[in-house]
Design an enzyme around this catalytic site. Structure first.
Site, PDB file in Angstrom:
ATOM      1  N   ARG A 210      41.237  24.602  42.269  1.00  0.00           N
ATOM      2  CA  ARG A 210      40.722  25.202  43.496  1.00  0.00           C
ATOM      3  C   ARG A 210      39.216  25.038  43.576  1.00  0.00           C
ATOM      4  O   ARG A 210      38.526  25.122  42.572  1.00  0.00           O
ATOM      5  CB  ARG A 210      41.092  26.696  43.531  1.00  0.00           C
ATOM      6  CG  ARG A 210      42.345  26.955  44.328  1.00  0.00           C
ATOM      7  CD  ARG A 210      42.833  28.354  44.232  1.00  0.00           C
ATOM      8  NE  ARG A 210      41.841  29.393  44.510  1.00  0.00           N
ATOM      9  CZ  ARG A 210      42.139  30.688  44.571  1.00  0.00           C
ATOM     10  NH1 ARG A 210      43.381  31.087  44.382  1.00  0.00           N
ATOM     11  NH2 ARG A 210      41.203  31.584  44.816  1.00  0.00           N
TER      12      ARG A 210
ATOM     13  N   ARG B  69      40.664  44.038  50.984  1.00  0.00           N
ATOM     14  CA  ARG B  69      39.642  43.548  50.070  1.00  0.00           C
ATOM     15  C   ARG B  69      38.386  44.417  50.104  1.00  0.00           C
ATOM     16  O   ARG B  69      37.463  44.207  49.348  1.00  0.00           O
ATOM     17  CB  ARG B  69      39.293  42.165  50.579  1.00  0.00           C
ATOM     18  CG  ARG B  69      38.993  41.018  49.700  1.00  0.00           C
ATOM     19  CD  ARG B  69      39.779  40.868  48.472  1.00  0.00           C
ATOM     20  NE  ARG B  69      39.423  39.625  47.855  1.00  0.00           N
ATOM     21  CZ  ARG B  69      40.238  38.596  47.735  1.00  0.00           C
ATOM     22  NH1 ARG B  69      41.465  38.647  48.166  1.00  0.00           N
ATOM     23  NH2 ARG B  69      39.828  37.502  47.140  1.00  0.00           N
TER      24      ARG B  69
ATOM     25  N   ARG C 273      43.056  27.256  35.512  1.00  0.00           N
ATOM     26  CA  ARG C 273      44.117  27.284  36.541  1.00  0.00           C
ATOM     27  C   ARG C 273      44.199  25.940  37.273  1.00  0.00           C
ATOM     28  O   ARG C 273      43.199  25.319  37.591  1.00  0.00           O
ATOM     29  CB  ARG C 273      43.826  28.375  37.569  1.00  0.00           C
ATOM     30  CG  ARG C 273      44.792  28.294  38.767  1.00  0.00           C
ATOM     31  CD  ARG C 273      44.764  29.509  39.647  1.00  0.00           C
ATOM     32  NE  ARG C 273      43.459  29.802  40.197  1.00  0.00           N
ATOM     33  CZ  ARG C 273      43.172  30.910  40.878  1.00  0.00           C
ATOM     34  NH1 ARG C 273      44.109  31.815  41.064  1.00  0.00           N
ATOM     35  NH2 ARG C 273      41.960  31.118  41.344  1.00  0.00           N
TER      36      ARG C 273
ATOM     37  N   ARG D  30      32.382  35.444  43.003  1.00  0.00           N
ATOM     38  CA  ARG D  30      33.601  36.169  43.383  1.00  0.00           C
ATOM     39  C   ARG D  30      33.718  37.481  42.596  1.00  0.00           C
ATOM     40  O   ARG D  30      34.160  38.489  43.129  1.00  0.00           O
ATOM     41  CB  ARG D  30      34.836  35.287  43.150  1.00  0.00           C
ATOM     42  CG  ARG D  30      34.984  34.203  44.215  1.00  0.00           C
ATOM     43  CD  ARG D  30      35.886  33.072  43.761  1.00  0.00           C
ATOM     44  NE  ARG D  30      37.256  33.463  43.552  1.00  0.00           N
ATOM     45  CZ  ARG D  30      38.103  32.795  42.749  1.00  0.00           C
ATOM     46  NH1 ARG D  30      37.695  31.721  42.100  1.00  0.00           N
ATOM     47  NH2 ARG D  30      39.334  33.192  42.627  1.00  0.00           N
TER      48      ARG D  30
ATOM     49  N   LYS E  85      47.566  38.340  40.422  1.00  0.00           N
ATOM     50  CA  LYS E  85      48.214  38.871  41.636  1.00  0.00           C
ATOM     51  C   LYS E  85      49.206  37.847  42.203  1.00  0.00           C
ATOM     52  O   LYS E  85      50.328  38.182  42.553  1.00  0.00           O
ATOM     53  CB  LYS E  85      47.159  39.228  42.704  1.00  0.00           C
ATOM     54  CG  LYS E  85      46.098  40.202  42.229  1.00  0.00           C
ATOM     55  CD  LYS E  85      45.098  40.548  43.311  1.00  0.00           C
ATOM     56  CE  LYS E  85      44.242  39.382  43.775  1.00  0.00           C
ATOM     57  NZ  LYS E  85      43.329  38.830  42.748  1.00  0.00           N
TER      58      LYS E  85
HETATM   59  P1  AP5 Z   1      46.712  34.025  39.573  1.00  0.00           P
HETATM   60  O1  AP5 Z   1      48.069  34.650  39.604  1.00  0.00           O
HETATM   61  O2  AP5 Z   1      46.483  32.801  40.392  1.00  0.00           O
HETATM   62  O3  AP5 Z   1      45.602  35.150  39.857  1.00  0.00           O
HETATM   63  P2  AP5 Z   1      45.148  35.880  41.192  1.00  0.00           P
HETATM   64  O4  AP5 Z   1      44.906  37.298  40.846  1.00  0.00           O
HETATM   65  O5  AP5 Z   1      46.117  35.586  42.281  1.00  0.00           O
HETATM   66  O6  AP5 Z   1      43.754  35.162  41.422  1.00  0.00           O
HETATM   67  P3  AP5 Z   1      43.052  34.527  42.690  1.00  0.00           P
HETATM   68  O7  AP5 Z   1      41.907  33.727  42.164  1.00  0.00           O
HETATM   69  O8  AP5 Z   1      44.029  33.816  43.574  1.00  0.00           O
HETATM   70  O9  AP5 Z   1      42.530  35.805  43.390  1.00  0.00           O
HETATM   71  P4  AP5 Z   1      41.374  35.890  44.377  1.00  0.00           P
HETATM   72  O10 AP5 Z   1      41.547  37.298  44.796  1.00  0.00           O
HETATM   73  O11 AP5 Z   1      40.045  35.529  43.870  1.00  0.00           O
HETATM   74  O12 AP5 Z   1      41.678  34.730  45.438  1.00  0.00           O
HETATM   75  P5  AP5 Z   1      42.299  34.738  46.892  1.00  0.00           P
HETATM   76  O13 AP5 Z   1      43.112  33.524  47.000  1.00  0.00           O
HETATM   77  O14 AP5 Z   1      42.898  36.045  47.227  1.00  0.00           O
HETATM   78  O15 AP5 Z   1      46.380  33.705  38.041  1.00  0.00           O
HETATM   79  C1  AP5 Z   1      45.188  33.065  37.666  1.00  0.00           C
HETATM   80  C2  AP5 Z   1      45.467  32.087  36.503  1.00  0.00           C
HETATM   81  O16 AP5 Z   1      45.854  32.845  35.356  1.00  0.00           O
HETATM   82  C3  AP5 Z   1      46.626  31.099  36.763  1.00  0.00           C
HETATM   83  O17 AP5 Z   1      46.332  29.875  36.149  1.00  0.00           O
HETATM   84  C4  AP5 Z   1      47.838  31.770  36.092  1.00  0.00           C
HETATM   85  O18 AP5 Z   1      48.800  30.816  35.658  1.00  0.00           O
HETATM   86  C5  AP5 Z   1      47.171  32.479  34.911  1.00  0.00           C
HETATM   87  N1  AP5 Z   1      47.843  33.719  34.536  1.00  0.00           N
HETATM   88  C6  AP5 Z   1      48.484  34.619  35.350  1.00  0.00           C
HETATM   89  N2  AP5 Z   1      48.973  35.644  34.625  1.00  0.00           N
HETATM   90  C7  AP5 Z   1      48.607  35.399  33.325  1.00  0.00           C
HETATM   91  C8  AP5 Z   1      48.797  36.106  32.094  1.00  0.00           C
HETATM   92  N3  AP5 Z   1      49.473  37.259  32.049  1.00  0.00           N
HETATM   93  N4  AP5 Z   1      48.280  35.567  30.975  1.00  0.00           N
HETATM   94  C9  AP5 Z   1      47.596  34.397  30.987  1.00  0.00           C
HETATM   95  N5  AP5 Z   1      47.390  33.662  32.109  1.00  0.00           N
HETATM   96  C10 AP5 Z   1      47.891  34.179  33.270  1.00  0.00           C
HETATM   97  O19 AP5 Z   1      40.987  34.601  47.788  1.00  0.00           O
HETATM   98  C11 AP5 Z   1      40.218  33.416  47.845  1.00  0.00           C
HETATM   99  C12 AP5 Z   1      39.123  33.584  48.884  1.00  0.00           C
HETATM  100  O20 AP5 Z   1      39.711  33.774  50.208  1.00  0.00           O
HETATM  101  C13 AP5 Z   1      38.189  34.791  48.707  1.00  0.00           C
HETATM  102  O21 AP5 Z   1      37.137  34.512  47.822  1.00  0.00           O
HETATM  103  C14 AP5 Z   1      37.736  35.031  50.152  1.00  0.00           C
HETATM  104  O22 AP5 Z   1      36.726  34.124  50.526  1.00  0.00           O
HETATM  105  C15 AP5 Z   1      38.974  34.734  50.973  1.00  0.00           C
HETATM  106  N6  AP5 Z   1      39.831  35.911  51.189  1.00  0.00           N
HETATM  107  C16 AP5 Z   1      41.122  36.085  50.766  1.00  0.00           C
HETATM  108  N7  AP5 Z   1      41.585  37.280  51.141  1.00  0.00           N
HETATM  109  C17 AP5 Z   1      40.572  37.881  51.830  1.00  0.00           C
HETATM  110  C18 AP5 Z   1      40.451  39.143  52.455  1.00  0.00           C
HETATM  111  N8  AP5 Z   1      41.447  40.052  52.460  1.00  0.00           N
HETATM  112  N9  AP5 Z   1      39.253  39.444  53.057  1.00  0.00           N
HETATM  113  C19 AP5 Z   1      38.246  38.561  53.077  1.00  0.00           C
HETATM  114  N10 AP5 Z   1      38.302  37.344  52.486  1.00  0.00           N
HETATM  115  C20 AP5 Z   1      39.463  37.013  51.866  1.00  0.00           C
END
Ligand code: AP5
Length: 214
Positions: free
Chosen positions: A158, A89, A125, A169, A14
């Site tokens: 991270r 979410r 990552r 997660r 994402k």
């Molecule tokens: P990346 O693009 O970083 O993936 P992502 O989908 O953004 O993953 P996240 O881990 O950031 O999502 P998340 O939803 O768990 O975390 P968030 O920060 O929202 O890609 C991942 C890796 O793969 C990278 O190394 C990239 O280079 C690689 N990659 C990408 N595309 C690729 C491909 N095609 N092929 C191969 N490799 C590839 O949330 C973190 C925490 O915040 C949550 O756990 C929660 O506690 C809190 N939080 C955030 N939002 C909310 C909400 N709305 N409500 C409540 N709590 C929330």
């Protein structure tokens, strides 16, 4: 006004795709995860409230998240549209978001990916501690080990990218976020994308879809 929602499991790409969409179409990318991590880093009240939940791989309270979103989307740069990365979410967040009543088209891009691929991606990552740029040791390593190509900042892993927090997660995703797929399918705004494969190929599919909405 185009509201783009990026939906998918942790590690589905994402953030990576959101960044590319933002650059190409000039929409701000609003990542609740990035906003929370910044608050934790700066030790603000928001950060202190969110840290324990984030470290445990659980969701931060809806009220906090909705406050962040309402403030951010009210800014001037969101008038043409915006990209939501990591929000909503759960069903409650989606319903509350609807109640805000922003006029415009809504496009939900659902990034479909297997658990095996998620684990592989998250454990390799690295992110820049200064500018937030995302790297993968497998497919896009930095030119100089541990250093961001873009700003020279230090690359870190991270805190929630450890095996046990990744597992949690994923559980939280399946229980609370996955039902949103049905929710948006019913509304007719969901478009599914195969999130496995080359980043550029995935981005081309994303652009094909966005093109139909502009
Ligand atoms: P990346 O693009 O970083 O993936 P992502 O989908 O953004 O993953 P996240 O881990 O950031 O999502 P998340 O939803 O768990 O975390 P968030 O920060 O929202 O890609 C991942 C890796 O793969 C990278 O190394 C990239 O280079 C690689 N990659 C990408 N595309 C690729 C491909 N095609 N092929 C191969 N490799 C590839 O949330 C973190 C925490 O915040 C949550 O756990 C929660 O506690 C809190 N939080 C955030 N939002 C909310 C909400 N709305 N409500 C409540 N709590 C929330």
């Amino acid at each position: 006004m185009l509201k783009i929602i990026l939906l998918g499991a942790p590690g589905a790409g994402k953030g990576t795709q959101g960044e590319l969409i933002s650059k190409k179409y000039n929409f701000p990318k609003i990542s609740t995860g990035d906003i929370l991590r910044e608050a934790v880093k700066n030790g603000t009240e928001l950060g202190l409230k969110a840290k324990a939940k984030m470290d445990a791989g659980e969701l931060v309270d809806d009220e906090i998240i909705l406050g962040i979103i309402k403030e951010r989307i009210s800014r001037e740069d969101c008038q043409r549209g915006f990209i939501l990365d990591g929000f909503p979410r759960n069903i409650n967040q989606a319903e509350e978001f609807e109640k805000i009543g922003i006029e415009g088209k809504e496009l939900v891009l659902y990034f479909d990916i297997s658990d095996e691929e998620i684990i592989k991606r998250l454990s390799s990552r690295r992110v820049c501690s200064k500018c937030g740029a995302i790297y993968s040791l497998l497919i896009s390593p930095p030119k100089k080990e541990g250093i961001c190509d873009k700003c020279g900042g230090k690359l870190i892993q991270r805190e929630d990218d450890t095996p046990e927090v990744i597992k949690k997660r994923l559980e939280v995703y399946k229980a609370q976020t996955f039902p949103l797929i049905e929710f948006y399918k019913k509304q007719g705004s969901l478009r599914k994308i195969n999130a496995e494969g080359d980043i550029e190929e995935i981005f081309a599919s994303v652009c094909d879809i966005i093109g139909q909405y502009l």
